[in-house]
Design a protein around this motif. Structure first.
Motif, mmCIF file in Angstrom:
data_model
loop_
_atom_site.group_PDB
_atom_site.id
_atom_site.type_symbol
_atom_site.label_atom_id
_atom_site.label_comp_id
_atom_site.label_asym_id
_atom_site.label_seq_id
_atom_site.Cartn_x
_atom_site.Cartn_y
_atom_site.Cartn_z
ATOM 1 N N SER A 117 0.679 -0.945 -0.489
ATOM 2 C CA SER A 117 0.171 0.047 0.076
ATOM 3 C C SER A 117 0.593 1.348 -0.391
ATOM 4 C CB SER A 117 -0.971 0.229 1.305
ATOM 5 O OG SER A 117 -0.097 0.289 2.413
ATOM 6 N N GLY A 118 2.362 0.915 0.491
ATOM 7 C CA GLY A 118 3.296 2.120 0.566
ATOM 8 C C GLY A 118 2.942 3.256 1.230
ATOM 9 N N LEU A 119 2.633 1.806 2.661
ATOM 10 C CA LEU A 119 2.929 2.417 3.951
ATOM 11 C C LEU A 119 3.725 0.983 4.380
ATOM 12 C CD1 LEU A 119 0.269 5.045 5.278
ATOM 13 C CD2 LEU A 119 1.753 5.166 5.230
ATOM 14 N N ARG A 120 4.513 1.329 5.091
ATOM 15 C CA ARG A 120 4.777 -0.032 6.705
ATOM 16 C C ARG A 120 5.269 0.191 7.921
ATOM 17 N NH1 ARG A 120 6.794 -4.666 4.850
ATOM 18 N NH2 ARG A 120 7.126 -4.020 2.149
ATOM 19 N N LEU A 121 4.752 -0.881 9.067
ATOM 20 C CA LEU A 121 4.655 -0.263 9.984
ATOM 21 C C LEU A 121 6.221 -0.479 10.751
ATOM 22 C CD1 LEU A 121 1.612 -2.077 10.981
ATOM 23 C CD2 LEU A 121 1.567 0.109 11.278
ATOM 24 N N GLY A 122 6.126 0.186 11.434
ATOM 25 C CA GLY A 122 7.893 0.399 12.108
ATOM 26 C C GLY A 122 8.598 -1.524 12.891
ATOM 27 N N ASP A 123 7.476 -1.766 12.830
ATOM 28 C CA ASP A 123 7.298 -3.334 13.437
ATOM 29 C C ASP A 123 6.189 -3.947 13.021
ATOM 30 O OD1 ASP A 123 5.321 -2.848 15.620
ATOM 31 O OD2 ASP A 123 7.143 -1.988 16.902
ATOM 32 N N ASP A 124 6.693 -5.467 13.526
ATOM 33 C CA ASP A 124 5.055 -6.638 13.674
ATOM 34 C C ASP A 124 4.291 -6.305 14.983
ATOM 35 O OD1 ASP A 124 5.733 -6.664 10.843
ATOM 36 O OD2 ASP A 124 6.924 -8.380 11.237
ATOM 37 N N ARG A 125 4.784 -5.118 15.690
ATOM 38 C CA ARG A 125 3.629 -5.182 17.076
ATOM 39 C C ARG A 125 2.284 -6.055 15.947
ATOM 40 N NH1 ARG A 125 4.008 -0.687 22.014
ATOM 41 N NH2 ARG A 125 1.827 -1.077 22.718
ATOM 42 N N HIS A 126 1.178 -6.124 17.086
ATOM 43 C CA HIS A 126 -0.611 -6.868 15.963
ATOM 44 C C HIS A 126 -1.799 -6.098 17.090
ATOM 45 C CE1 HIS A 126 1.702 -10.143 14.268
ATOM 46 N NE2 HIS A 126 1.863 -10.677 15.283
ATOM 47 N N SER A 127 -1.529 -5.303 18.146
ATOM 48 C CA SER A 127 -1.950 -4.363 18.542
ATOM 49 C C SER A 127 -1.530 -3.219 19.533
ATOM 50 C CB SER A 127 -3.711 -5.555 18.833
ATOM 51 O OG SER A 127 -2.809 -5.671 20.006
ATOM 52 N N TYR A 128 -2.261 -2.492 20.014
ATOM 53 C CA TYR A 128 -1.981 -1.220 21.084
ATOM 54 C C TYR A 128 -3.069 -1.802 22.470
ATOM 55 C CZ TYR A 128 1.938 0.189 17.799
ATOM 56 O OH TYR A 128 2.697 -0.287 16.909
ATOM 57 N N THR A 129 -2.644 -1.177 23.522
ATOM 58 C CA THR A 129 -3.861 -0.863 24.138
ATOM 59 C C THR A 129 -3.769 0.294 24.375
ATOM 60 O OG1 THR A 129 -3.534 -3.475 25.142
ATOM 61 C CG2 THR A 129 -3.968 -0.893 26.455
ATOM 62 N N LEU A 130 -4.917 0.815 24.497
ATOM 63 C CA LEU A 130 -5.333 2.330 24.788
ATOM 64 C C LEU A 130 -5.783 2.629 25.469
ATOM 65 C CD1 LEU A 130 -5.294 5.881 24.320
ATOM 66 C CD2 LEU A 130 -6.467 5.344 22.536
ATOM 67 N N LYS A 131 -5.759 3.135 27.204
ATOM 68 C CA LYS A 131 -6.721 3.251 28.142
ATOM 69 C C LYS A 131 -7.040 5.087 28.311
ATOM 70 C CE LYS A 131 -6.858 3.167 33.262
ATOM 71 N NZ LYS A 131 -5.612 2.848 34.563
ATOM 72 N N ILE A 132 -8.006 4.925 28.313
ATOM 73 C CA ILE A 132 -9.183 6.886 27.876
ATOM 74 C C ILE A 132 -9.525 6.849 29.267
ATOM 75 C CG2 ILE A 132 -11.148 7.927 27.091
ATOM 76 C CD1 ILE A 132 -10.541 5.431 24.226
ATOM 77 N N ASP A 133 -8.915 7.882 29.809
ATOM 78 C CA ASP A 133 -9.922 8.710 31.106
ATOM 79 C C ASP A 133 -10.904 9.059 30.258
ATOM 80 O OD1 ASP A 133 -11.040 10.378 32.461
ATOM 81 O OD2 ASP A 133 -7.752 11.008 33.632
ATOM 82 N N LEU A 134 -12.619 8.949 30.273
ATOM 83 C CA LEU A 134 -13.060 9.387 30.330
ATOM 84 C C LEU A 134 -13.621 10.911 30.702
ATOM 85 C CD1 LEU A 134 -15.475 6.229 29.563
ATOM 86 C CD2 LEU A 134 -14.524 7.751 28.315
#
Length: 614
Positions: A117-134
């Motif tokens: 697609s023309g972009l490439r991720l910097g590593d093969d990390r499959h997912s990220y965890t995001l904690k949101i302070d509502l």
């Protein structure tokens, strides 16, 4: 001046207010009136390199840090000279914010970068965890937003003070053009939102193409919402087809488990279902077992056995819509399957279903996997679905060109003979002498055609500047190599240097060109990179006898419909070719191949039309 609603920031005319927050619950009578609580929230995304914010215009071969955050403000609307892009959160997300008892929430975010697609991720990390302070959304930091709006604060400082949570992802811009990165967002196993970030990549800031917006700043280049999963295209170039499908099925192959998400487009129905599949859908598609089931179905169909394709259809349905017993998402899987069948049953014609598969990240990209979901429309006693469906699966690069684009030039790569195919199957004159375009019958000439890096190959019909190319191929294919007479004299993806007009279409009467196994899809991917936006191919081994009749029949029909008005679409041509090919086999050998078209997958834009002949 009276008080401003939460989410609106005082400014000097350069500030666009956020939409009015959702109404808050009415308090009990006699209780103190609470302060207004904001429930409007936005995803914000921006790229930073060593020199600072880069908006959505990237430079090829450079590496960037992409920040995705969620806040009460759309940062792109706070400044006219936008450095970011923003999108409102899905309504389900907003409803979660309104639940005052919930103080914070933990989300799983899976970045999706299609292979090639023309972009490439910097590593093969499959997912990220995001904690949101509502609470940071419910009670926005309007002072920080005002400082950013008047230029006294950087976007990084704004995010640190005003965002409810953020993640940072390393990305490399590999090649010039329009590209996307998508984000599948889950709360546990529940789909919560889906984002698509469009980017423009150039050799310099001024050479970058305009992608999906007339505004060079591309402030509206981030879009979101679970309903967007039904869009037939991500629409990263031009003003092309913006069709929305009746339903969508998205498959996510995580490292430890697989998930499926089904989107129901019917008004007033539950929008989204998400479930953990009992086993990997991608692994199933790669098995010899599934391939052999299809080959047996084809043989049984030719022998006129009723319901020949039903065993394969039923097994695929079980793999897609089953969970392990007792799994918390079991009801979602059952309800999604019921909704899918109801959509098909209630449709007046064949409904359009968008299918996307995201496999695990490998070398910074998600490999393209294609699912022959059309098999679910197989006929017979107790069918899986009541009628056939039109399955659309996007290509890795989704240009979807402007509406004035049409197919005007045709190239038929059809030899006089194929390796190990007897002359009785390909007798002299099997292919029409007159075709609406040009025919190449020798592998050397095909290699020369595909390897042309300049405009040395003359247009075939030269109808208009908007004309795209149609490319019909009859060949052997395996592991990304294509050949006619000898497997040692082959064409590989690296041989394809020719740049085709965007919107070009490829029809492959070749073995396993769209297979999930090995490197079979590499030819399709390369053609996509070189300008093809629609491809029709099979994930299965196509019998040479069928492929020969299919290719010649396609040429026949092309000649017949060249002057039809309104101009037929590529889907119309494919359907007519499958029907007539089946009729020829019935007339000649009393064999039934009427459902063999179910084995093909349509990748890209099914609505592109032939150019109207003068």
């Amino acid at each position: 001046m009276g008080p401003r609603p939460a989410g609106e920031v005082a400014g000097d005319g350069q500030v666009t207010p956020s939409p009015t927050p959702s109404p808050t619950p009415v308090p009990n009578a006699g209780s103190p009136t609470p302060e207004p609580v904001n429930t409007s929230a936005y995803w914000n995304g921006w790229f930073v390199d060593g020199g600072g914010p880069a908006a959505n215009i990237l430079i090829a071969n450079n590496t960037y840090t992409y920040t995705l955050d969620v806040a009460a403000f759309n940062y792109a609307l706070l400044r006219r000279a936008s450095q970011s892009s923003g999108a409102q959160v899905d309504p389900g997300f907003a409803a979660m914010i309104a639940e005052s008892k919930t103080r914070d929430v933990v989300l799983t975010i899976k970045p999706l970068v299609p292979e090639g697609s023309g972009l490439r991720l910097g590593d093969d990390r499959h997912s990220y965890t995001l904690k949101i302070d509502l609470d940071k959304i419910r009670h926005p930091n309007a002072d920080a937003a005002k400082k950013y709006a008047d230029g006294s604060m950087s976007i990084t400082e704004l995010s640190q003070q005003a965002s409810a949570g953020s993640i940072q992802i390393g990305l490399t811009a590999e090649s010039e053009g329009c590209a996307t990165i998508a984000f599948a967002i889950f709360r546990g196993l529940q789909p919560l939102d889906h984002l698509v970030q469009r980017v423009s990549i150039g050799d310099t800031n001024t050479s970058a193409p305009v992608c999906d917006s007339a505004d060079p700043a591309q402030a509206d280049a981030l879009s979101g919402g679970l309903n967007s999963l039904r869009e037939v295209s991500l629409g990263v170039e031009g003003s092309g087809a913006d069709a929305t499908a009746a339903a969508a099925l998205h498959i996510f192959d995580f490292e430890a488990y697989s998930m499926a998400v089904f989107v129901d487009g019917r008004p007033g129905k539950t929008l989204v279902y998400g479930w953990q599949t009992a086993s990997s859908v991608v692994d199933f598609l790669r098995t010899d077992r599934f391939q052999n089931m299809i080959l047996k179905a084809r043989k049984d169909s030719a022998d006129k056995k009723p319901g020949s394709y039903l065993p394969a259809a039923k097994e695929l349905a079980k793999i897609l819509f089953s969970t392990k017993s007792g799994n918390s998402t079991e009801d979602d899987a059952k309800n999604a399957w019921a909704a899918f069948r109801a959509i098909v049953r209630e449709s007046t014609g064949s409904p359009v279903v968008v299918v996307r598969v995201a496999s695990d990240v490998t070398s910074g990209q998600n490999r393209s996997i294609y699912v022959p979901l059309g098999i679910l429309g197989a006929k017979g006693p107790d069918p899986v679905l009541d009628k056939p469906i039109i399955v659309v699966q996007p290509m890795a690069i989704e240009r979807y060109p402007s509406r004035d684009k049409c197919i005007g030039d045709w190239m038929f790569a059809v030899p006089d003979g194929l390796e190990n195919v007897p002359g009785a199957v390909m007798p002299p004159g099997f292919f029409p002498a007159k075709v609406p375009g040009t025919r190449i019958s020798e592998i050397d000439k095909l290699r020369q055609y595909l390897g042309a890096t300049t405009g040395t190959v003359a247009p075939l019909l030269s109808l208009a500047s908007a004309s795209a190319v149609g490319f019909v191929v009859l060949a052997h294919q395996d592991e990304g190599a294509m050949w006619f007479a000898e497997s040692t004299d082959h064409i590989i993806p690296q041989d394809i240097e020719k740049k085709f007009p965007s919107g070009s279409v490829g029809i492959f009467a070749a073995c396993s060109a769209a297979s999930a196994k090995g490197r079979n899809a590499e030819l399709l991917q390369r053609l996509n990179e070189q300008g093809f936006d629609t491809l029709i191919a099979s994930p299965f081994t196509i019998d040479a006898g069928y492929g020969v009749v299919f290719a010649s029949t396609f040429a026949e029909i092309m000649a017949e419909v060249a002057s039809e008005k309104p101009a037929p679409t590529i889907l119309d041509l494919f359907d007519k070719t499958v029907a007539r090919t089946a009729q020829k086999f019935k007339d000649k050998a009393d064999a039934d191949y009427s459902e063999l078209g179910l084995e093909y997958v349509l990748l890209g834009n099914p609505a592109i039309k032939l150019c109207v002949q003068p």
